[in-house]
Design a protein around this motif. Structure first.
Motif, short mmCIF file in Angstrom:
data_model
loop_
_atom_site.label_atom_id
_atom_site.label_comp_id
_atom_site.label_asym_id
_atom_site.label_seq_id
_atom_site.Cartn_x
_atom_site.Cartn_y
_atom_site.Cartn_z
N GLY A 67 8.95 4.47 10.18
CA GLY A 67 7.66 5.11 10.03
C GLY A 67 7.72 6.62 9.87
O GLY A 67 6.77 7.22 9.41
N VAL A 68 8.86 7.23 10.24
CA VAL A 68 8.87 8.68 10.34
C VAL A 68 8.52 9.36 9.03
O VAL A 68 7.72 10.28 8.99
CB VAL A 68 10.23 9.19 10.87
N MET A 83 0.80 8.15 -5.75
CA MET A 83 -0.29 9.12 -5.91
C MET A 83 0.01 10.46 -5.25
O MET A 83 -0.51 11.49 -5.65
CB MET A 83 -1.60 8.55 -5.37
N ILE A 101 -4.30 18.98 1.33
CA ILE A 101 -5.74 18.88 1.08
C ILE A 101 -6.47 20.06 1.70
O ILE A 101 -7.40 20.61 1.13
CB ILE A 101 -6.31 17.55 1.65
N VAL A 122 0.63 4.90 -2.17
CA VAL A 122 0.66 6.25 -1.59
C VAL A 122 1.81 7.05 -2.18
O VAL A 122 1.63 8.21 -2.58
CB VAL A 122 0.79 6.15 -0.05
N GLY A 173 1.91 11.85 5.88
CA GLY A 173 0.55 12.03 6.37
C GLY A 173 0.25 13.49 6.64
O GLY A 173 -0.76 14.03 6.20
N VAL A 174 1.19 14.14 7.34
CA VAL A 174 0.99 15.55 7.68
C VAL A 174 0.95 16.39 6.41
O VAL A 174 0.07 17.25 6.24
CB VAL A 174 2.11 16.05 8.62
N TYR A 203 13.50 3.95 12.83
CA TYR A 203 12.06 4.23 12.87
C TYR A 203 11.59 4.49 11.46
O TYR A 203 11.40 5.63 11.04
CB TYR A 203 11.77 5.46 13.74
N LEU A 230 6.78 8.32 6.59
CA LEU A 230 5.36 8.18 6.25
C LEU A 230 4.50 9.07 7.15
O LEU A 230 3.46 9.56 6.74
CB LEU A 230 4.94 6.73 6.38
N MET A 231 4.96 9.27 8.37
CA MET A 231 4.25 10.18 9.28
C MET A 231 4.28 11.59 8.69
O MET A 231 3.26 12.29 8.66
CB MET A 231 4.95 10.16 10.64
N ILE A 266 -0.58 14.65 -6.51
CA ILE A 266 -1.56 15.36 -5.68
C ILE A 266 -0.92 16.60 -5.08
O ILE A 266 -1.52 17.67 -5.03
CB ILE A 266 -2.12 14.43 -4.59
N LEU A 280 0.12 15.46 3.41
CA LEU A 280 -1.13 15.20 2.69
C LEU A 280 -2.29 15.98 3.31
O LEU A 280 -3.07 16.63 2.61
CB LEU A 280 -1.42 13.70 2.70
N ILE A 281 -2.37 15.95 4.65
CA ILE A 281 -3.44 16.67 5.34
C ILE A 281 -3.36 18.17 5.02
O ILE A 281 -4.34 18.81 4.66
CB ILE A 281 -3.36 16.43 6.86
N VAL A 328 0.83 -1.21 0.00
CA VAL A 328 0.00 0.00 0.00
C VAL A 328 0.87 1.26 0.00
O VAL A 328 0.52 2.26 -0.63
CB VAL A 328 -0.92 0.01 1.24
#
Lengths: 328, 301
Positions: free
Chosen positions: A291-292, A254, A305, A251, A298-299, A289, A294-295, A258, A301-302, A247
């Motif tokens: 994940g950082v 895309m 948008i 992301v 996320g921010v 880590y 991708l975190m 965006i 992307l938010i 997945v």
């Protein structure tokens, strides 16, 4: 803006584009250290443009473009290790496989006018089915994936010891994708795409075959993304189900158009120039880590948008049109 | 999540099949609750909440940490999950979704995807990607009816999911708040004209939807390991259930959850572990393609 100025501008634009392209061709010899990041920028621009043709121009947001990315990577790699077929030919099979699968899903979806979240989710479901199949099927490498054997410097097998050839190949492929998008945008087909995106019913009423428009967009989109997958596999020489069909890759693909500006030629490039170094650097900096980055995605992307619904190109256009109107 | 594995034809005894189906039904009740939260959010706000899986994951962590740090009973921790997730959900609606209510629906979908990315990877950052298993003495207890054995924790998860679904049903049908939520769902403009503060209703509704995710997460924590990406196990299942039942249809979500629970247990009987979800994914695709309004749809998809 009078005719003369417009012609002058477009001539300047062409000179600028040629100058930038020429500059990009010598760049890796001037700054060898940035080759890897440039290759990743080019590859993700290529695939971002693939997503953009469907998501940006036709407005069908796919949440599963990793499907075509993974398919492209797997088809050429399997042809190479099972039949020793050179990836130069394998890439055509990858592209064809992407187009066939894209048309299959497209036919099933667009026939009844599946749109919006339904289409996004169906792409996600197909990508996950391929993900699970690749993980569970040992003939395609199972969860361990595929290592493409390194045969030294063999241009015939798209394998190079140095990074420069990969750099040039991905640069040309990306330029080709941008050119294709630019031609589409200025064609009748491009207008059909936009009409389909803005209002399917109105477009149908005006005689646009929206099903056909969506199918063509899907085919181009899937084909470009699959080509990107093959190049990615040849560059890294290793693929597994998570790093292709996962997945996260959907992301990654895309997010670039965006953020750059969906439905614009340069959007995917702008998004990739911004995001690719960010992801590569944060991935290195926070290796323990993972994940950082991708975190941060996320921010971003938010924020995009909420505050830049038309991406960076939206702002750029506003600035340019203001400047032109004032006549500087 | 599933009982046993298929180890040859001699293992396919009647009691094994009954046990699998019963376990499927029990987890199906939890799927129902997850899907009810998701479908409620869709029905009222028309928002496809991609972050639902992450909310379930946060509900699991909330329960896990409450039990681990404060040594209270795992089933009391459900209340903590409920409260925490209600607040998180309400905040998401208030600060992120309400400001872009008028944007195209794919923007809201992307926004919840961003929220999901943030929450999952925030969990990786603060709690590491490790799998954590909650230790309870309940975990060992099984009921036996003949050859069929049912684990207490699965039965309790089912019971808690059903109880919360029942309470939610009562709230929606018997209270002023419920009437306002249903009004906002069916006739938003009319509701505004009748003096309903629709933005506040949206905040409460997202809170309730997230609380459903939290409770279902907490209820399965005694038998499912907790890790940051665990939501992925459930989010697509929840979407399948919601689409099966008809987007926005609560009763459909309830029945759909039980059906998918059964389908999953059948899949686990015949397919290897990595591929067992292929059945529910295929159901998803088939429903999307042939009846996007769902089996029980009112045609509002």
């Amino acid at each position: 803006m009078d005719k003369y100025l417009r012609r002058e501008l477009s001539r300047k634009t062409w000179f600028a584009i040629i100058a930038i392209l020429a500059g990009l061709h010598v760049l890796p010899w001037v700054f060898p250290g940035i080759q890897h990041i440039m290759i990743m920028i080019f590859l993700f621009t290529l695939m971002g443009q693939g997503w953009n043709v469907l998501g940006g121009y036709v407005g069908q947001f796919s949440f599963g473009h990793s499907l075509f990315f993974g398919l492209g990577a797997y088809v050429s790699s399997l042809l190479f290790i099972r039949l020793t077929l050179t990836p130069w030919i394998g890439i055509f099979f990858s592209c064809a496989a992407g187009i066939v699968l894209g048309c299959f899903i497209g036919f099933l979806s667009f026939r009844y006018g599946l749109r919006g979240p339904y289409f996004a989710l169906i792409m996600l479901a197909f990508a996950e089915i391929f993900h699970m199949t690749a993980t569970g099927w040992s003939w395609v490498g199972g969860a361990l994936g595929i290592s493409i054997p390194l045969k030294g410097n063999t241009p015939g097998l798209m394998q190079f010891v140095k990074k420069e050839p990969y750099y040039l190949i991905s640069l040309w492929m990306m330029t080709g994708a941008l050119y294709l998008a630019w031609r589409i945008e200025r064609s009748r087909l491009g207008l059909y795409f936009l009409a389909t995106r803005e209002d399917v019913d109105a477009a149908e009423a005006l005689g646009v075959n929206t099903f056909r428009a969506q199918m063509i967009a899907m085919a181009i989109s899937a084909g470009l993304t699959a080509i990107g997958g093959t190049l990615y596999a040849q560059y890294l020489l290793y693929i597994d189900p998570d790093s292709t069909f996962g997945v996260v890759n959907s992301v990654e693909i895309m997010l670039r158009p965006i953020i750059g500006g969906p439905g614009t030629v340069l959007g995917p490039l702008l998004g990739s120039v911004l995001l690719t170094p960010l992801s590569e650097i944060t991935r290195l900096a926070f290796q323990s880590y993972s994940g950082v980055y991708l975190m941060i995605y996320g921010v971003i992307l938010i924020l995009v948008i909420m505050f830049l619904p038309n991406g960076i190109m939206g702002i750029a256009r506003k600035v340019v049109s203001t400047v032109l109107r004032r006549g500087y | 999540m599933h009982a046993g594995t298929f180890t040859g034809s001699n293992a396919m005894t009647v009691s094994f099949v009954i046990e699998s189906l019963l376990n499927g039904l029990l987890i199906g009740g939890v799927y129902s609750l997850m899907a009810i939260g998701l479908t409620l959010i869709f029905g009222v706000m028309r928002v496809v909440n991609f972050a639902h899986g992450s909310l379930i994951m946060l509900g699991m962590y909330a329960s896990y940490w409450t039990v681990t740090l404060f040594k209270i009973d795992p089933y009391l921790s459900i209340l903590v999950s409920l409260g925490a997730l209600f607040l998180i959900g309400a905040s998401i609606q208030k600060f992120l979704i309400n400001p872009i209510l008028n944007a195209p629906e794919h923007n809201q979908l992307l926004l919840t995807l961003g929220v999901s990315l943030f929450m999952e990877n925030f969990a990786v950052f603060v709690w590491s990607p490790d799998y954590r298993m909650m230790k309870t003495f309940y975990g060992e207890i099984n009921f036996h009816i003949g050859d069929v054995s049912i684990s207490l924790v699965r039965l309790l998860a089912f019971v808690f999911a059903m109880v919360l679904a029942g309470i939610l049903y009562l709230i929606l049908t018997r209270t002023d708040l419920g009437r306002a939520i249903r009004a906002a769902s069916e006739e938003p403009i009319g509701a505004v004209l009748m003096g309903v503060n629709i933005r506040r209703i949206y905040i409460v509704t997202f809170g309730i939807g997230a609380a459903c995710a939290g409770v279902s997460g907490a209820a399965i924590t005694p038998f499912i390991p907790v890790y940051p990406y665990v939501g992925w196990l459930f989010v697509i299942t929840a979407f399948v259930v919601v689409v099966l039942g008809g987007m926005g249809n609560m009763l459909g979500a309830f029945i759909g959850g039980l059906i998918i629970g059964l389908a999953d247990s059948v899949g686990a009987m015949f397919l290897p572990g990595a591929m067992k979800s292929i059945i529910s994914f295929s159901i998803f695709i088939i429903i999307l393609l042939f009846k996007p309004t769902g089996l029980f749809g009112r045609g509002n998809g």
